[in-house]
Design a protein around this motif. Structure first.
Motif, mmCIF file in Angstrom:
data_model
loop_
_atom_site.group_PDB
_atom_site.id
_atom_site.type_symbol
_atom_site.label_atom_id
_atom_site.label_comp_id
_atom_site.label_asym_id
_atom_site.label_seq_id
_atom_site.Cartn_x
_atom_site.Cartn_y
_atom_site.Cartn_z
ATOM 1 N N ARG A 119 7.003 -7.019 12.296
ATOM 2 C CA ARG A 119 8.241 -7.373 11.593
ATOM 3 C C ARG A 119 9.255 -6.234 11.600
ATOM 4 O O ARG A 119 10.468 -6.467 11.617
ATOM 5 N N TYR A 120 8.758 -5.001 11.569
ATOM 6 C CA TYR A 120 9.662 -3.853 11.447
ATOM 7 C C TYR A 120 9.731 -3.006 12.719
ATOM 8 O O TYR A 120 10.298 -1.910 12.692
ATOM 9 N N ASP A 121 9.161 -3.520 13.803
ATOM 10 C CA ASP A 121 9.228 -2.829 15.095
ATOM 11 C C ASP A 121 8.673 -1.405 15.007
ATOM 12 O O ASP A 121 9.345 -0.421 15.338
ATOM 13 N N CYS A 122 7.431 -1.323 14.549
ATOM 14 C CA CYS A 122 6.737 -0.036 14.441
ATOM 15 C C CYS A 122 5.705 0.095 15.561
ATOM 16 O O CYS A 122 5.223 -0.895 16.103
ATOM 17 N N THR A 123 5.353 1.308 15.868
ATOM 18 C CA THR A 123 4.265 1.584 16.800
ATOM 19 C C THR A 123 2.949 1.592 16.036
ATOM 20 O O THR A 123 2.867 2.154 14.941
ATOM 21 N N ALA A 181 10.487 11.574 1.985
ATOM 22 C CA ALA A 181 10.637 11.246 3.403
ATOM 23 C C ALA A 181 11.968 10.556 3.662
ATOM 24 O O ALA A 181 12.652 10.834 4.655
ATOM 25 N N VAL A 182 12.338 9.640 2.785
ATOM 26 C CA VAL A 182 13.624 8.957 2.924
ATOM 27 C C VAL A 182 14.768 9.962 2.828
ATOM 28 O O VAL A 182 15.752 9.904 3.584
ATOM 29 N N GLU A 183 14.655 10.911 1.912
ATOM 30 C CA GLU A 183 15.686 11.935 1.737
ATOM 31 C C GLU A 183 15.825 12.802 2.985
ATOM 32 O O GLU A 183 16.940 13.182 3.374
ATOM 33 N N ARG A 232 11.394 0.578 3.718
ATOM 34 C CA ARG A 232 12.293 1.648 3.263
ATOM 35 C C ARG A 232 12.423 2.744 4.322
ATOM 36 O O ARG A 232 13.509 3.301 4.524
ATOM 37 N N LEU A 233 11.335 3.047 5.005
ATOM 38 C CA LEU A 233 11.386 4.074 6.046
ATOM 39 C C LEU A 233 12.222 3.610 7.233
ATOM 40 O O LEU A 233 13.039 4.363 7.765
ATOM 41 N N ARG A 234 12.039 2.367 7.656
ATOM 42 C CA ARG A 234 12.790 1.866 8.806
ATOM 43 C C ARG A 234 14.283 1.749 8.480
ATOM 44 O O ARG A 234 15.130 1.882 9.371
ATOM 45 N N ALA A 235 14.601 1.534 7.202
ATOM 46 C CA ALA A 235 16.007 1.420 6.808
ATOM 47 C C ALA A 235 16.767 2.725 7.019
ATOM 48 O O ALA A 235 18.000 2.719 7.113
ATOM 49 N N THR A 236 16.050 3.841 7.120
ATOM 50 C CA THR A 236 16.700 5.129 7.369
ATOM 51 C C THR A 236 17.038 5.320 8.843
ATOM 52 O O THR A 236 17.732 6.279 9.203
#
Length: 265
Positions: free
Chosen positions: A159-163, A80-82, A117-121
């Motif tokens: 913390r990571y501003d997710c829905t 997913a990160v890729e 890690r997902l939000r960092a993308t």
């Protein structure tokens, strides 16, 4: 996280998780009756809702049934990160929580690392609370563990501003018709309603009715209810216990149904 920008020409979406996101038990008409048949599910339905508003939606679903959160992080997260999609949905930890002796605090630590890690993308991330199991006699004893994990999920989302999709509060899922015969996976109608709800939370204009009351139906007599319980124990509970005792998973040897970002047809 704000709503989806439907003004762009190309939009990419990746779904991570276990059987819930793979789509069991919502088979496509051409999937046949085999255990490894092709499932649709709320995530495919969400992709379809996105495609109704955006010219080209590229969609990958990496979820595989039976996976624990550590396996999702190891096998699905790097991909997913890729791919660096615009949107990621991740629902993980449920299979860990239902196992005896697991600590929801520790599961939540792994979950937070994945979300970070997902939000960092730069992707927008949607997370899910667990279901309220209080209405299910066999799963009722897990209600406290699920509630604890849910608090962690909400804190991570803050913390990571997710829905957040709050499955716990969706009372329409307390009806047995929202669930398949195994009492663990959503039914076709349950997946349809959830797909509408997630799309609505993301700000898409979709048909109303995800929370519509279920039609009235006569109650089952005692004998029919007991026969269903026996059938469920024989066909689902006993095999599930067998897999736990031998360290096997229903997803062993299975690959994701949509491993690449491809345009939705």
């Amino acid at each position: 996280m704000s709503g989806i920008d439907t003004g762009q020409d190309i939009f990419s979406y990746v779904a991570l998780g276990d059987s819930f996101t793979e789509g069991m038990d919502d088979p496509y008409p051409d999937s046949g009756q085999t255990p490894h048949g092709r499932y649709r599910g709320w995530a495919d339905r969400l992709a379809e809702h996105l495609a109704a508003h955006i010219p080209e939606v590229r969609y990958a679903n990496l979820a595989v049934r039976g996976k624990l959160i550590g396996q999702i992080v190891r096998d699905q997260l790097p991909r997913a990160v890729e791919l660096r999609p615009d949107l990621v949905t991740i629902c993980a930890g449920g299979n860990d929580i239902i196992r005896p002796g697991t600590d929801p605090d520790q599961v939540a630590e792994v979950f937070e690392g994945a979300v970070g890690r997902l939000r960092a993308t730069g992707a927008s991330v949607v997370v899910f609370t667990g279901f309220d199991t209080g209405f299910q006699p066999v799963m009722r004893h897990l209600r406290g563990k699920v509630a604890t994990y849910n608090m962690h999920v909400r804190a991570v989302a803050d913390r990571y501003d997710c829905t957040v999709v709050d499955l716990w509060s969706m009372k329409m899922l307390h009806d047995q018709r929202a669930w398949s015969w195994d009492r663990l996976h959503l039914s076709q109608e349950g997946h349809r309603r959830l797909g509408l709800r997630v799309a609505e939370i993301l700000g898409l204009q979709v048909e109303p009715g995800w929370d519509a009351p279920w039609p009235d139906e006569p109650p089952k007599d005692w004998r029919s209810a007991r026969q269903e319980d026996l059938h469920w124990a024989r066909e689902f509970l006993v095999p599930w216990i067998g897999r736990r005792l031998t360290g096997r998973s229903s997803g062993d040897g299975l690959e994701p149904k949509r491993p690449r970002l491809e345009p939705l047809r």
